[in-house]
Motif scaffolding. Structure first.
Motif, PDB file in Angstrom:
ATOM      1  N   LEU A 541      23.331 -24.956  -6.810  1.00 60.02           N
ATOM      2  CA  LEU A 541      24.597 -25.635  -6.517  1.00 60.02           C
ATOM      3  C   LEU A 541      24.977 -25.525  -5.056  1.00 60.02           C
ATOM      4  O   LEU A 541      25.756 -26.300  -4.533  1.00 60.02           O
ATOM      5  CB  LEU A 541      25.699 -25.006  -7.354  1.00 60.02           C
ATOM      6  CG  LEU A 541      25.936 -25.662  -8.695  1.00 60.02           C
ATOM      7  CD1 LEU A 541      26.952 -24.883  -9.477  1.00 60.02           C
ATOM      8  CD2 LEU A 541      26.411 -27.088  -8.489  1.00 60.02           C
ATOM      9  N   SER A 554      35.234 -32.222  -9.245  1.00 57.70           N
ATOM     10  CA  SER A 554      35.124 -33.013 -10.464  1.00 57.70           C
ATOM     11  C   SER A 554      34.606 -34.418 -10.155  1.00 57.70           C
ATOM     12  O   SER A 554      34.218 -35.147 -11.044  1.00 57.70           O
ATOM     13  CB  SER A 554      36.476 -33.087 -11.158  1.00 57.70           C
ATOM     14  OG  SER A 554      37.394 -33.749 -10.328  1.00 57.70           O
ATOM     15  N   ARG A 571      37.435 -36.874 -21.386  1.00 61.02           N
ATOM     16  CA  ARG A 571      37.874 -35.481 -21.339  1.00 61.02           C
ATOM     17  C   ARG A 571      39.400 -35.395 -21.510  1.00 61.02           C
ATOM     18  O   ARG A 571      39.922 -34.512 -22.156  1.00 61.02           O
ATOM     19  CB  ARG A 571      37.429 -34.935 -19.989  1.00 61.02           C
ATOM     20  CG  ARG A 571      37.490 -33.475 -19.804  1.00 61.02           C
ATOM     21  CD  ARG A 571      36.275 -32.710 -20.154  1.00 61.02           C
ATOM     22  NE  ARG A 571      36.684 -31.340 -20.403  1.00 61.02           N
ATOM     23  CZ  ARG A 571      36.119 -30.269 -19.890  1.00 61.02           C
ATOM     24  NH1 ARG A 571      35.046 -30.400 -19.144  1.00 61.02           N
ATOM     25  NH2 ARG A 571      36.564 -29.080 -20.158  1.00 61.02           N
ATOM     26  N   ARG A 612      32.959 -24.843 -21.785  1.00 60.61           N
ATOM     27  CA  ARG A 612      32.521 -25.984 -20.984  1.00 60.61           C
ATOM     28  C   ARG A 612      32.435 -25.658 -19.502  1.00 60.61           C
ATOM     29  O   ARG A 612      33.129 -26.259 -18.689  1.00 60.61           O
ATOM     30  CB  ARG A 612      33.501 -27.142 -21.211  1.00 60.61           C
ATOM     31  CG  ARG A 612      33.692 -27.504 -22.673  1.00 60.61           C
ATOM     32  CD  ARG A 612      32.614 -28.408 -23.174  1.00 60.61           C
ATOM     33  NE  ARG A 612      32.793 -29.746 -22.672  1.00 60.61           N
ATOM     34  CZ  ARG A 612      33.646 -30.614 -23.201  1.00 60.61           C
ATOM     35  NH1 ARG A 612      34.358 -30.306 -24.257  1.00 60.61           N
ATOM     36  NH2 ARG A 612      33.755 -31.828 -22.703  1.00 60.61           N
ATOM     37  N   ARG A 614      29.235 -25.207 -17.930  1.00 59.23           N
ATOM     38  CA  ARG A 614      27.879 -25.406 -17.410  1.00 59.23           C
ATOM     39  C   ARG A 614      27.629 -26.823 -16.927  1.00 59.23           C
ATOM     40  O   ARG A 614      26.646 -27.105 -16.263  1.00 59.23           O
ATOM     41  CB  ARG A 614      26.851 -25.044 -18.485  1.00 59.23           C
ATOM     42  CG  ARG A 614      26.770 -23.555 -18.763  1.00 59.23           C
ATOM     43  CD  ARG A 614      25.835 -23.279 -19.903  1.00 59.23           C
ATOM     44  NE  ARG A 614      26.284 -23.928 -21.126  1.00 59.23           N
ATOM     45  CZ  ARG A 614      25.470 -24.478 -22.027  1.00 59.23           C
ATOM     46  NH1 ARG A 614      24.169 -24.473 -21.825  1.00 59.23           N
ATOM     47  NH2 ARG A 614      25.952 -25.030 -23.118  1.00 59.23           N
ATOM     48  N   PRO A 617      32.020 -33.355 -16.211  1.00 56.07           N
ATOM     49  CA  PRO A 617      32.106 -34.702 -16.787  1.00 56.07           C
ATOM     50  C   PRO A 617      31.679 -35.767 -15.785  1.00 56.07           C
ATOM     51  O   PRO A 617      31.692 -35.530 -14.573  1.00 56.07           O
ATOM     52  CB  PRO A 617      33.593 -34.853 -17.109  1.00 56.07           C
ATOM     53  CG  PRO A 617      34.255 -33.575 -16.772  1.00 56.07           C
ATOM     54  CD  PRO A 617      33.326 -32.723 -16.015  1.00 56.07           C
ATOM     55  N   TRP A 666      43.651 -34.177  -8.968  1.00 57.91           N
ATOM     56  CA  TRP A 666      43.486 -32.738  -8.761  1.00 57.91           C
ATOM     57  C   TRP A 666      43.332 -32.405  -7.293  1.00 57.91           C
ATOM     58  O   TRP A 666      42.817 -33.195  -6.518  1.00 57.91           O
ATOM     59  CB  TRP A 666      42.244 -32.250  -9.506  1.00 57.91           C
ATOM     60  CG  TRP A 666      42.366 -32.446 -10.961  1.00 57.91           C
ATOM     61  CD1 TRP A 666      43.026 -31.649 -11.834  1.00 57.91           C
ATOM     62  CD2 TRP A 666      41.867 -33.531 -11.739  1.00 57.91           C
ATOM     63  NE1 TRP A 666      42.955 -32.167 -13.099  1.00 57.91           N
ATOM     64  CE2 TRP A 666      42.256 -33.311 -13.074  1.00 57.91           C
ATOM     65  CE3 TRP A 666      41.123 -34.676 -11.432  1.00 57.91           C
ATOM     66  CZ2 TRP A 666      41.922 -34.182 -14.105  1.00 57.91           C
ATOM     67  CZ3 TRP A 666      40.793 -35.536 -12.459  1.00 57.91           C
ATOM     68  CH2 TRP A 666      41.197 -35.294 -13.774  1.00 57.91           C
ATOM     69  N   ILE A 677      41.322 -25.479  -9.357  1.00 58.98           N
ATOM     70  CA  ILE A 677      41.649 -26.890  -9.541  1.00 58.98           C
ATOM     71  C   ILE A 677      43.128 -26.971  -9.881  1.00 58.98           C
ATOM     72  O   ILE A 677      43.577 -26.374 -10.852  1.00 58.98           O
ATOM     73  CB  ILE A 677      40.821 -27.489 -10.690  1.00 58.98           C
ATOM     74  CG1 ILE A 677      39.336 -27.421 -10.338  1.00 58.98           C
ATOM     75  CG2 ILE A 677      41.230 -28.908 -10.987  1.00 58.98           C
ATOM     76  CD1 ILE A 677      38.422 -27.778 -11.480  1.00 58.98           C
ATOM     77  N   LYS A 698      50.853 -29.034 -15.412  1.00 60.33           N
ATOM     78  CA  LYS A 698      49.652 -28.315 -15.868  1.00 60.33           C
ATOM     79  C   LYS A 698      49.434 -27.097 -14.986  1.00 60.33           C
ATOM     80  O   LYS A 698      49.900 -27.057 -13.845  1.00 60.33           O
ATOM     81  CB  LYS A 698      48.453 -29.241 -15.782  1.00 60.33           C
ATOM     82  CG  LYS A 698      48.475 -30.300 -16.850  1.00 60.33           C
ATOM     83  CD  LYS A 698      47.164 -31.041 -16.866  1.00 60.33           C
ATOM     84  CE  LYS A 698      46.947 -31.722 -18.184  1.00 60.33           C
ATOM     85  NZ  LYS A 698      45.657 -32.408 -18.218  1.00 60.33           N
ATOM     86  N   THR A 701      43.404 -24.384 -13.007  1.00 60.09           N
ATOM     87  CA  THR A 701      42.172 -23.966 -13.679  1.00 60.09           C
ATOM     88  C   THR A 701      41.257 -23.405 -12.605  1.00 60.09           C
ATOM     89  O   THR A 701      41.055 -24.037 -11.576  1.00 60.09           O
ATOM     90  CB  THR A 701      41.500 -25.160 -14.383  1.00 60.09           C
ATOM     91  OG1 THR A 701      42.372 -25.616 -15.405  1.00 60.09           O
ATOM     92  CG2 THR A 701      40.166 -24.762 -14.995  1.00 60.09           C
ATOM     93  N   ILE A 703      37.522 -21.970 -11.622  1.00 66.07           N
ATOM     94  CA  ILE A 703      36.122 -21.761 -12.015  1.00 66.07           C
ATOM     95  C   ILE A 703      35.651 -20.542 -11.241  1.00 66.07           C
ATOM     96  O   ILE A 703      35.400 -20.616 -10.039  1.00 66.07           O
ATOM     97  CB  ILE A 703      35.254 -22.981 -11.675  1.00 66.07           C
ATOM     98  CG1 ILE A 703      35.941 -24.264 -12.149  1.00 66.07           C
ATOM     99  CG2 ILE A 703      33.867 -22.851 -12.283  1.00 66.07           C
ATOM    100  CD1 ILE A 703      35.264 -25.527 -11.682  1.00 66.07           C
ATOM    101  N   ARG A 711      29.341 -18.158 -14.203  1.00 64.51           N
ATOM    102  CA  ARG A 711      30.536 -18.980 -14.085  1.00 64.51           C
ATOM    103  C   ARG A 711      31.412 -18.896 -15.342  1.00 64.51           C
ATOM    104  O   ARG A 711      30.916 -18.839 -16.449  1.00 64.51           O
ATOM    105  CB  ARG A 711      30.026 -20.412 -13.930  1.00 64.51           C
ATOM    106  CG  ARG A 711      31.001 -21.396 -13.431  1.00 64.51           C
ATOM    107  CD  ARG A 711      30.316 -22.756 -13.368  1.00 64.51           C
ATOM    108  NE  ARG A 711      29.133 -22.781 -12.528  1.00 64.51           N
ATOM    109  CZ  ARG A 711      27.994 -23.361 -12.887  1.00 64.51           C
ATOM    110  NH1 ARG A 711      27.865 -23.941 -14.061  1.00 64.51           N
ATOM    111  NH2 ARG A 711      26.971 -23.353 -12.076  1.00 64.51           N
TER     112      ARG A 711
END
Ligand SMILES: CC(C)CCC[C@@H](C)[C@H]1CC[C@H]2[C@@H]3CC=C4C[C@@H](O)CC[C@]4(C)[C@H]3CC[C@]12C
Length: 906
Positions: A541, A554, A571, A612, A614, A617, A666, A677, A698, A701, A703, A711
């Motif tokens: 990555l 994203s 999603r 989710r 790995r 979207p 985002w 995010i 919201k 989030t 990671i 992760r």
């Protein structure tokens, strides 16, 4: 000689951070510019050498610092920190430390360290752990930074030693574990986190493949190739050259001092000062009356003393703010302004120039060597040798090597992310559409560039390009300036006693039976996917992030094995998995209880994230749509990609009992190892029966360890739910940031309260966002929500829930009813779902190019894309929102999408 006095901390500031800015974005950029990444110059220099022995263990440092509060979200509190042998631990008070009542600890060598001299802030991001700290004065700031750097360097050089042993073992074809164990023994045998880090690399190796010694001959062949490779590589040369460079720098230092002494200025230099600070055990607090000798420190430096020691020149804010990229402070402060008038002075100045020239030449040749090395790696990557190796071995090798490289590379990525502009304005800088000649116009086939390593020739342009929109966090950075206000990255820490409450909730949830789902389980829909998800653990990555620094993760185009076969439009629809909670709400007369169900719904949308991490979207194409008709759940949903820059997905669902809509965009904040995010749109629910309109934000989030296989996702922050139609009650939900040092029992903790108009708590609920929510204040205390059990083979199928598996199903009856823009008809996503990964990869390229061409053609004609089913408007609070224009279902019914003109997207 200690490593530290050779070259102290590098106060690194990427040069592009000084690019000019527009008035509107200057403010945010200014703030981001105040942040710098601390690079450990010395570290790289001793990377291949044997200097661990030379490197003395830096002294302990302890004292109070301000730490950003985890709870409530704003503000700071005073905490006592102790830095010893590279481990930074903290507690509420000095006394607590002595009693071992720790609040947390972190290995500073595993963290990316960024500092803000202006606000005296130090941030450490260790992937799992994120500390935001602030010193009370410049002198304390200086001392802490120096100390932290010294400990990082020490700890890292220790790690490099282990790494070299590891590689040696690998290239000799032996089992690596004993050698790593030896090294650990040599380092005192303390199983600290840095050895754990190596253990984990080693165990990955063991899990993925049998120990090297037991490998069949073919594998040993590969190992000898690795060994040959390592021998051929340029690192020996680079090390030599860097050593030479180091000697030259020492010489430079000496000359500068000589020049200074000619002028009779500066009693002692920064290098010396840093060495002194590093080596002493320091207690940065005034000794208490009954001074205890708990730490057996040889020396206590009071604040006053520290002030006396550091001349105002070292400490003034202006000086601290004036460092220049890649020139250590001590050199810079002494060179500037040049002041040699005497002939001897002139001679020294000339010598300085000559030595500087030498340093420059050395660095240039190291640079060239690295370019060659990269070329070699690139060729080898596509060459036959590596293709013959088994994917497993490659994966193993990649993991081992890339993990080791991660630290230094991360620092660079982080430095770029922190110093980049984040204004919305520049967020809208469109790369692919830039006129020819603009540095980033080269990206016209960005899909390919995203997979190759950046070449030196174009890397600066890439960075420049990318830097335009790396950190989309204008608002939070702006609020940060005072250094005291909280931003969204604050930790959310529960109040005392809350953890116990959550434990109780948890027990109640697990003893509650699984929710009798209001939705019939036999939906007649598919229960699995046509093909398992591809293994993507070998995909680095790092390179992708390098090439896409600044883009919203994203939305970054990634090699298809990193994608999951659902789009972001789908999603968002997954957030309706537990829509039965809304049905329950619409049947609940009591407004406070109703709010509890709305809150449970708001939490339930996050549950799917648990499995989710790995894959990402698909990024919807501009104009892409998605519909989801769920007779069984009684709602129908539509969504559309309404904007490309910034990317916005809008959605709307209707049922007899409720309406649901949101548009989401985002902002990202990359801290070096973790990526946060921050969604900016509001979620809306109306319940026609009660004329309620609920609206909420919201949470963040995060990671964690985004670049590695460790992760995982975390949500944290506060959600406030308001009923815009009635002030009777509000709801506050806290997604608690986890405390890593304890057991992980509080991972994913959520707590909430429903408050009446006067602010009294009417209901209280809590639990975990991946396990369920319990409310003990309802007439009958009960578990109000539990996630559906995952399908048993979900790991093979992207971690999808059953609901997610159904998302992209295309039945022959449905096909003729859909507009051609529906995600289900997107061919690359379909191919991935069917496991045709290579074909999908190629098609994805074509589709993305087509989108680019379409945009170019439109802008040439001066046209703007107009969404088909949503319109932009302002909500009551003046925020820009996207609402359904109500045409989708009408057109679908009559005349039917088949009989209308649809965009040709793929
Ligand atoms: C590099 C890749 C493989 C790493 C995986 C990235 C994944 C985990 C990222 C990419 C995009 C992210 C999503 C982007 C937006 C949202 C909406 C928000 O309201 C909840 C989180 C959620 C749903 C994110 C979850 C995590 C996510 C899916």
């Amino acid at each position: 000689m200690s490593g530290l006095d050779k070259a102290p901390v590098g106060w690194h500031k990427p040069s592009h951070s000084r690019s000019s800015s527009t008035a509107s974005s200057r403010h945010s950029r200014q703030n981001i510019k105040d942040w710098e990444i601390l690079e450990d110059v010395q570290m790289e220099m001793c990377a291949g050498g044997d200097s661990l022995q030379d490197m003395a263990l830096p002294g302990i440092c302890e004292g109070y610092l301000m730490k950003k509060r985890k709870w409530p979200l704003n503000g700071w509190h005073k905490r006592y920190f102790v830095l010893d042998k590279g481990i930074l631990k903290y507690a509420k008070t000095q006394h607590d430390i002595s009693k071992g009542k720790l609040h947390g600890s972190l290995d500073v060598s595993l963290a990316v360290m960024s500092i803000n001299k202006k606000s005296k802030r130090i941030d450490l991001d260790a992937g799992d752990n994120l500390y935001h700290m602030m010193a009370k004065s410049y002198d304390l700031f200086y001392i802490w930074v120096t100390k932290l750097s010294a400990h990082r360097m020490y700890k890292k050089s220790e790690a490099v030693h282990m790494h070299n042993g590891f590689l040696q073992a690998l290239s000799h074809g032996g089992n690596v574990l004993p050698s790593v164990a030896n090294l650990m023994q040599r380092n005192g045998g303390v199983p600290d986190s840095s050895s754990a880090y190596y253990e984990s690399s080693a165990s990955t190796l063991n899990e993925a493949a049998p120990p090297v010694a037991e490998l069949p001959t073919a594998s040993r062949g590969v190992n000898s190739k690795v060994s040959a490779w390592l021998h051929q590589s340029q690192d020996e040369y680079c090390i030599q050259e860097l050593n030479r460079c180091q000697t030259d720098l020492a010489e430079l230092n000496r000359l500068v001092q000589k020049l200074q002494s000619l002028d009779g200025s500066q009693p002692f230099n920064n290098g010396e000062l840093q060495r002194i600070i590093s080596m002493q055990n320091l207690t940065l607090e005034k000794p208490k009356k009954k001074s205890n000798k708990m730490w057996g420190h040889s020396r206590t430096l009071s604040r006053v003393e520290a002030l006396g020691m550091l001349s105002s020149n070292h400490l003034s804010a202006s000086h601290l703010g004036a460092s220049v990229p890649s020139i250590p402070d001590y050199v810079y402060s002494q060179i500037s302004p040049p002041n040699a008038t005497s002939p001897e002075g002139k001679k020294i100045t000339q010598d300085i120039c000559a030595v500087s020239q030498k340093v420059h030449t050395s660095l240039k040749s190291v640079h060239e060597a690295l370019v060659l090395e990269r070329q070699r790696i690139r060729e080898a990557w596509s060459g036959p040798d590596l293709r013959q190796a088994t994917p497993q071995q490659l994966a193993t090798l990649c993991t081992a090597l890339s993990e080791l490289e991660m630290q230094s590379r991360l620092t660079k990525v982080h430095s770029l992310s922190l110093t980049s502009d984040s204004s919305d304005e520049s967020f809208c800088t469109i790369r692919a559409e830039q006129p020819p000649g603009f540095p980033c116009s080269r990206r016209s086939s960005s899909r390919h560039s995203s997979r190759r390593a950046p070449s030196v020739a174009d890397s600066s342009a890439e960075y420049f390009d990318a830097s335009d929109n790396i950190l989309c966090e204008t608002s939070s950075e702006a609020s940060d300036e005072s250094g005291l206000s909280g931003d969204t990255t604050s930790n959310s820490e529960p109040e005392e006693g809350h953890a116990t409450a959550t434990l109780k909730y948890r027990a109640s949830i697990s003893s509650s039976p699984n929710m009798p789902s209001a939705v019939p389980t036999d939906t007649g829909r598919r229960t699995t996917l046509p093909a398992p998800g591809p293994d993507n653990s070998h995909i680095g990555l790092m390179t992708i992030l390098y090439n896409n620094i600044g883009k919203d993760l994203s939305r970054v185009s990634m090699p298809i094995p990193l994608n999951e076969p659902v789009s972001l439009l789908q999603r968002l629809c997954e957030e309706l998995e537990y829509s039965d909670l809304l049905d329950t709400a619409s049947r609940t007369e009591d407004p406070y209880q109703r709010m509890v169900y709305i809150a449970a719904f708001a939490i339930s949308g996050y549950a799917t994230a648990r499995f989710r991490n790995r894959y990402k979207p698909f990024n919807p194409i501009l104009g892409e749509t998605f519909e989801c008709v769920r007779e069984d759940r009684g709602f129908r949903y539509i969504s559309e990609q309404v904007c490309h820059h910034p990317p916005i997905s809008a959605c709307h669902a209707d049922s007899e009992n409720f309406s649901f809509w949101q548009d989401q965009r985002w902002k990202n904040k990359f801290w070096g190892k973790s990526l946060e995010i921050m969604p900016t749109g509001m979620v809306n629910i109306t319940l026609p029966k009660f004329n309620d309109h609920y609206e909420w934000n919201k949470v963040v989030t995060c990671i964690h360890n985004v670049l590695s296989q460790q992760r995982y996702l975390e949500h944290y922050g506060e959600v406030i739910i308001r009923n815009l139609k009635s002030a009777v009650c509000t709801c506050k939900i806290t997604f608690v940031k986890s405390r890593y040092w304890g057991s992980d029992s509080n991972m994913n903790e959520v707590q909430g309260t429903v408050l009446d108009q006067a602010g009294n708590v009417v209901h209280r609920f809590g639990g975990l966002w991946h396990e369920g929510i319990f409310c003990d204040t309802l007439p009958t205390p009960q578990c109000i929500w539990k996630p559906n059990p995952q399908p048993k083979d979900h790991f093979t199928y992207y971690g999808f829930s059953s609901f997610a598996m159904e998302m992209n199903e295309l039945t022959p009856e449905l096909k003729p009813l859909l507009p051609t823009t529906d995600t289900r008809l997107r061919p690359d996503q379909r191919m991935l779902e069917e496991g045709r990964v290579d074909e999908a990869d190629k098609l994805k390229d074509d589709i993305e190019n087509k989108q680019r061409d379409r945009r170019k053609a439109m802008s040439k004609k001066g046209e703007e894309h107009i969404p088909r089913f949503f319109r932009k408007t302002l909500d009551a609070a003046g925020r820009e929102v996207w609402l359904s224009n109500g045409t989708y279902w009408k057109i679908r019914e009559n005349p039917g999408f088949m009989h209308t003109e649809n965009l040709d997207l793929w």
